[in-house]
Design a protein around this motif. Structure first.
Motif, PDB file in Angstrom:
ATOM      1  N   ALA A 230       0.828  -1.205   0.000  1.00 40.51           N
ATOM      2  CA  ALA A 230       0.000   0.000   0.000  1.00 40.51           C
ATOM      3  C   ALA A 230       0.863   1.256   0.000  1.00 40.51           C
ATOM      4  O   ALA A 230       0.618   2.203  -0.765  1.00 40.51           O
ATOM      5  CB  ALA A 230      -0.938  -0.006   1.199  1.00 40.51           C
ATOM      6  N   TYR A 231       1.881   1.272   0.833  1.00 42.67           N
ATOM      7  CA  TYR A 231       2.757   2.441   0.892  1.00 42.67           C
ATOM      8  C   TYR A 231       3.681   2.521  -0.313  1.00 42.67           C
ATOM      9  O   TYR A 231       4.060   3.617  -0.746  1.00 42.67           O
ATOM     10  CB  TYR A 231       3.539   2.455   2.204  1.00 42.67           C
ATOM     11  N   ALA A 232       4.037   1.368  -0.881  1.00 41.01           N
ATOM     12  CA  ALA A 232       4.839   1.377  -2.102  1.00 41.01           C
ATOM     13  C   ALA A 232       4.100   2.095  -3.218  1.00 41.01           C
ATOM     14  O   ALA A 232       4.697   2.852  -3.994  1.00 41.01           O
ATOM     15  CB  ALA A 232       5.166  -0.056  -2.522  1.00 41.01           C
ATOM     16  N   GLY A 233       2.800   1.882  -3.294  1.00 38.46           N
ATOM     17  CA  GLY A 233       1.997   2.526  -4.322  1.00 38.46           C
ATOM     18  C   GLY A 233       1.963   4.037  -4.204  1.00 38.46           C
ATOM     19  O   GLY A 233       1.651   4.735  -5.179  1.00 38.46           O
ATOM     20  N   SER A 234       2.276   4.546  -3.001  1.00 35.86           N
ATOM     21  CA  SER A 234       2.320   5.995  -2.815  1.00 35.86           C
ATOM     22  C   SER A 234       3.715   6.565  -3.062  1.00 35.86           C
ATOM     23  O   SER A 234       3.940   7.764  -2.888  1.00 35.86           O
ATOM     24  CB  SER A 234       1.871   6.354  -1.388  1.00 35.86           C
ATOM     25  N   GLY A 235       4.653   5.690  -3.450  1.00 35.60           N
ATOM     26  CA  GLY A 235       6.001   6.151  -3.740  1.00 35.60           C
ATOM     27  C   GLY A 235       6.873   6.367  -2.525  1.00 35.60           C
ATOM     28  O   GLY A 235       7.884   7.080  -2.592  1.00 35.60           O
ATOM     29  N   ALA A 236       6.529   5.741  -1.410  1.00 37.09           N
ATOM     30  CA  ALA A 236       7.282   5.925  -0.170  1.00 37.09           C
ATOM     31  C   ALA A 236       8.645   5.241  -0.231  1.00 37.09           C
ATOM     32  O   ALA A 236       8.888   4.346  -1.051  1.00 37.09           O
ATOM     33  CB  ALA A 236       6.480   5.370   1.002  1.00 37.09           C
ATOM     34  N   ARG A 237       9.512   5.657   0.670  1.00 43.38           N
ATOM     35  CA  ARG A 237      10.763   4.943   0.927  1.00 43.38           C
ATOM     36  C   ARG A 237      10.476   3.975   2.066  1.00 43.38           C
ATOM     37  O   ARG A 237      10.019   4.393   3.140  1.00 43.38           O
ATOM     38  CB  ARG A 237      11.867   5.922   1.297  1.00 43.38           C
TER      39      ARG A 237
END
Length: 242
Positions: free
Chosen positions: A20-27
């Motif tokens: 889920a957070y990967a989809g937001s471009g997070a590190r």
């Protein structure tokens, strides 16, 4: 760019939060007992800006310190902690060895304390952050034959409320209290027929999906969670309505 540490990222809710957070471009810093390389690869493919994968026993204070030091060295700080690492144990009280109780408390409660303490230390230096712990709906209603697990998750709610008050207004601390979620931990190999029957006796009459918990974790870490702290929020299909 948001920097997120997720423990228990090798499977289940932790892996879903990573995607889920990967989809937001997070590190992302992803941790599990063994480095969760499969989740890390999926997170990179899903759009994560950077992914650090590390092994960590959350009940081991030196391992937790080392993990957070890795995160600081790689990312320069931390914005969000999602602490999903945990274990479950089903046994009647009179058949529960003290060693089993100690292990559940060590992983679920001591682990939450150690990881939370180390992560909040980083956030406190920066003056901001979000902490999301994973508790359980059982922390509210209890469950026969699960007393060590229930006690550990009730303790997680205690940490949540105490830290929310201690670090307000700069660091927001909340817990997610899942109900029956379709993960390996709740699979047939770990669940008695009686347990499964009780889990399904809820208003929505189904198991939730890890992604449904991850959606809430993503919300709590974003703008929508800016006025929420000290709460135990349920993704539980109506199993408990506090």
């Amino acid at each position: 760019m948001t920097r997120v540490l997720i423990t228990g990222a090798g499977r289940g809710i932790g892996a879903a939060c990573a995607l889920a957070y990967a989809g937001s471009g997070a590190r992302l810093a992803l941790a599990d007992l063994c480095a969760p390389e499969a989740t890390a690869q999926q997170a990179r493919a899903a759009g994560a800006a950077d992914v650090l994968s590390c092994g960590c026993d959350v009940a081991d204070s030196s391992a937790v310190t080392g993990m957070v030091q890795q995160v600081e060295a790689a990312f320069g700080g931390l914005d969000i902690l999602i602490h999903c690492a945990g274990i479950i144990h089903e046994a009647p009280l009179l058949e529960t060895p003290v060693a089993d109780f100690d292990r559940v408390i060590a992983v679920n409660l001591r682990g939450s304390f150690l990881v939370g303490q180390a992560a909040i230390g980083l956030m406190h230096k920066a003056g901001s952050g979000r902490v999301i712990l994973i508790a359980s709906d059982m922390a509210y209603y209890g469950r026969e034959t699960f007393s060590p697990y229930v006690a550990s998750k009730h303790g997680v709610l205690g940490l949540t409320r105490s830290w929310a008050k201690e670090f307000a207004p700069t660091i927001l601390v909340n817990a997610i209290c899942p109900g029956p979620i379709d993960t390996e931990m709740l699979g047939a190999a770990h669940m008695s027929p009686e347990w499964r029957e009780k889990e399904l006796a809820i208003p929505l009459a189904r198991f939730g999906q890890p992604a449904e918990v991850a959606h809430l974790a993503l919300f709590l870490g974003g703008p929508g969670g800016a006025y929420i702290t000290g709460q135990g929020l349920g993704t539980n299909g109506g199993s408990i309505m506090p």
